[in-house]
Design a protein around this motif. Structure first.
Motif, PDB file in Angstrom:
ATOM      1  N   TRP A 142      53.952  42.111  55.740  1.00 52.34           N
ATOM      2  CA  TRP A 142      52.675  42.073  56.453  1.00 52.34           C
ATOM      3  C   TRP A 142      51.644  42.980  55.786  1.00 52.34           C
ATOM      4  N   ARG A 143      52.077  44.129  55.328  1.00 50.97           N
ATOM      5  CA  ARG A 143      51.143  45.122  54.813  1.00 50.97           C
ATOM      6  C   ARG A 143      50.643  44.789  53.402  1.00 50.97           C
ATOM      7  N   TRP A 144      51.519  44.288  52.519  1.00 51.29           N
ATOM      8  CA  TRP A 144      51.161  44.205  51.106  1.00 51.29           C
ATOM      9  C   TRP A 144      50.890  42.798  50.589  1.00 51.29           C
ATOM     10  N   THR A 145      51.133  41.778  51.392  1.00 50.85           N
ATOM     11  CA  THR A 145      50.864  40.407  50.925  1.00 50.85           C
ATOM     12  C   THR A 145      49.374  40.220  50.629  1.00 50.85           C
ATOM     13  N   GLY A 146      48.524  40.686  51.518  1.00 52.89           N
ATOM     14  CA  GLY A 146      47.083  40.542  51.314  1.00 52.89           C
ATOM     15  C   GLY A 146      46.578  41.301  50.108  1.00 52.89           C
ATOM     16  N   TYR A 147      47.174  42.450  49.834  1.00 47.58           N
ATOM     17  CA  TYR A 147      46.794  43.247  48.653  1.00 47.58           C
ATOM     18  C   TYR A 147      47.059  42.455  47.383  1.00 47.58           C
ATOM     19  N   ASN A 148      48.248  41.859  47.276  1.00 49.42           N
ATOM     20  CA  ASN A 148      48.586  41.063  46.097  1.00 49.42           C
ATOM     21  C   ASN A 148      47.802  39.763  46.058  1.00 49.42           C
ATOM     22  N   MET A 149      47.460  39.232  47.249  1.00 51.09           N
ATOM     23  CA  MET A 149      46.656  38.024  47.311  1.00 51.09           C
ATOM     24  C   MET A 149      45.306  38.226  46.638  1.00 51.09           C
ATOM     25  N   VAL A 150      44.689  39.371  46.855  1.00 53.94           N
ATOM     26  CA  VAL A 150      43.385  39.660  46.250  1.00 53.94           C
ATOM     27  C   VAL A 150      43.494  39.692  44.729  1.00 53.94           C
ATOM     28  N   ILE A 151      44.585  40.245  44.217  1.00 52.91           N
ATOM     29  CA  ILE A 151      44.792  40.303  42.766  1.00 52.91           C
ATOM     30  C   ILE A 151      44.971  38.899  42.197  1.00 52.91           C
ATOM     31  N   PHE A 152      45.780  38.075  42.874  1.00 52.10           N
ATOM     32  CA  PHE A 152      45.964  36.693  42.421  1.00 52.10           C
ATOM     33  C   PHE A 152      44.660  35.907  42.520  1.00 52.10           C
ATOM     34  N   LEU A 153      43.883  36.164  43.555  1.00 52.74           N
ATOM     35  CA  LEU A 153      42.617  35.460  43.738  1.00 52.74           C
ATOM     36  C   LEU A 153      41.652  35.785  42.601  1.00 52.74           C
ATOM     37  N   ALA A 154      41.640  37.038  42.187  1.00 47.69           N
ATOM     38  CA  ALA A 154      40.800  37.423  41.040  1.00 47.69           C
ATOM     39  C   ALA A 154      41.256  36.701  39.776  1.00 47.69           C
ATOM     40  N   GLY A 155      42.588  36.572  39.615  1.00 50.55           N
ATOM     41  CA  GLY A 155      43.106  35.855  38.462  1.00 50.55           C
ATOM     42  C   GLY A 155      42.753  34.376  38.503  1.00 50.55           C
ATOM     43  N   LEU A 156      42.826  33.768  39.673  1.00 47.66           N
ATOM     44  CA  LEU A 156      42.489  32.347  39.820  1.00 47.66           C
ATOM     45  C   LEU A 156      41.028  32.069  39.482  1.00 47.66           C
ATOM     46  N   GLN A 157      40.154  32.986  39.853  1.00 44.25           N
ATOM     47  CA  GLN A 157      38.732  32.784  39.620  1.00 44.25           C
ATOM     48  C   GLN A 157      38.350  32.943  38.147  1.00 44.25           C
ATOM     49  N   ASN A 158      39.270  33.476  37.351  1.00 46.65           N
ATOM     50  CA  ASN A 158      39.030  33.621  35.915  1.00 46.65           C
ATOM     51  C   ASN A 158      39.596  32.461  35.101  1.00 46.65           C
ATOM     52  N   ILE A 159      40.250  31.511  35.763  1.00 55.37           N
ATOM     53  CA  ILE A 159      40.769  30.335  35.053  1.00 55.37           C
ATOM     54  C   ILE A 159      39.619  29.349  34.840  1.00 55.37           C
ATOM     55  N   PRO A 160      39.357  28.928  33.610  1.00 59.55           N
ATOM     56  CA  PRO A 160      38.233  28.003  33.347  1.00 59.55           C
ATOM     57  C   PRO A 160      38.399  26.684  34.091  1.00 59.55           C
TER      58      PRO A 160
END
Length: 266
Positions: A142-160
């Motif tokens: 519950w505590r850390w899923t959202g933290y890692n989600m933000v990191i993955f989301l940043a990575g997704l937004q950098n995919i052309p």
């Protein structure tokens, strides 16, 4: 230098000493050899790895899933969802743990009440070894899923976007695009989140300390919790320092193995 380098060097020297009051006696490797014959240390090590093996894959999977969902053009009010999922990471852990203690109470908790509504028996979340581990895993997820989600989301937004357009023209569906484009492009982010989540779990302290105090029957006693009790409950600072440096070594080895297994060959 004062708050990082000095404590590291001082604790390393302390791991070769026996502390009695203000007196320090050099004992060589006896603190480290003592670890080899310490059943509580092995128990805490096994507990930590059990939580690690279960919790980290579940958390990473959920983080990727949520990030892909929030990166979709079909989702509205994305900022609201991002804040909602990230909020647990910045919530005071003591307050959150107290809330979970109330929710997971065997007799009066909301979770067991909801289970009773669908005809299920009450679960002893915090009073039996198996369910105590599950409770710790639930709180960590519950505590850390959202933290890692933000990191993955940043990575997704950098995919052309061109990659997805080209794949669509070639007839690749959404599922194939996910496995052939999204996951390979997220590889550096995936390595980072896995390694950092592993390190964080190996240092797990707050959740078991507040929820279960390492119990029942030492079922949630982690390495860092055992280190804390050795140093600040029994005042055996030399032995606690030895535990700390063994933990550092274990963390370094596991992180290196993960980098070799998941990272690029070069």
């Amino acid at each position: 230098m004062i708050f990082t380098v000095y404590p590291v060097i001082s604790s390393f020297i302390l791991s070769f000493q026996e502390v009695r009051g203000v007196e320090k006696t050099f004992v060589g490797l006896s603190n480290y050899t003592r670890l080899i014959h310490d059943p509580v240390f092995y128990k805490s090590l096994i507990n930590t790895f059990q939580i690690l093996i279960v919790q980290v894959p579940i958390m990473i999977f959920l983080a990727i899933l949520i990030a892909v969902g929030l990166n979709s053009t079909l989702i509205k009010a994305k900022s609201l969802f991002r804040i909602a999922y990230f909020m647990p990471a910045i919530t005071a852990l003591v307050a959150a743990s107290i809330v979970f203690m109330i929710l997971l109470d065997e007799h009066f908790g909301l979770v067991n009440y909801l289970l009773s509504l669908i005809g299920l028996d009450h679960i002893p979340w915090l009073t039996t070894p198996f369910w105590a581990k599950i409770s710790v895993i639930l709180v960590m997820t519950w505590r850390w899923t959202g933290y890692n989600m933000v990191i993955f989301l940043a990575g997704l937004q950098n995919i052309p976007a061109d990659l997805y357009e080209a794949a669509s023209i070639d007839g690749a569906g959404k599922v194939k695009q996910f496995f052939m484009i999204t996951l390979p492009q997220l590889k550096p982010v995936f390595i980072f989140t896995v390694v950092m989540s592993t390190i964080g779990t190996l240092q797990l302290f707050d959740e078991p300390f507040i929820l279960t105090h390492g119990g029942p029957n030492s079922a949630t006693m982690t390495i860092t919790l055992y280190l804390y009790e050795t140093g600040f409950k029994f005042f055996d600072f030399g032995y606690a320092s030895a535990i700390a440096y063994v933990l550092v070594l274990i963390t370094a080895v596991i992180s290196w193995i993960q980098m070799k297994l998941v990272g690029d060959n070069e």
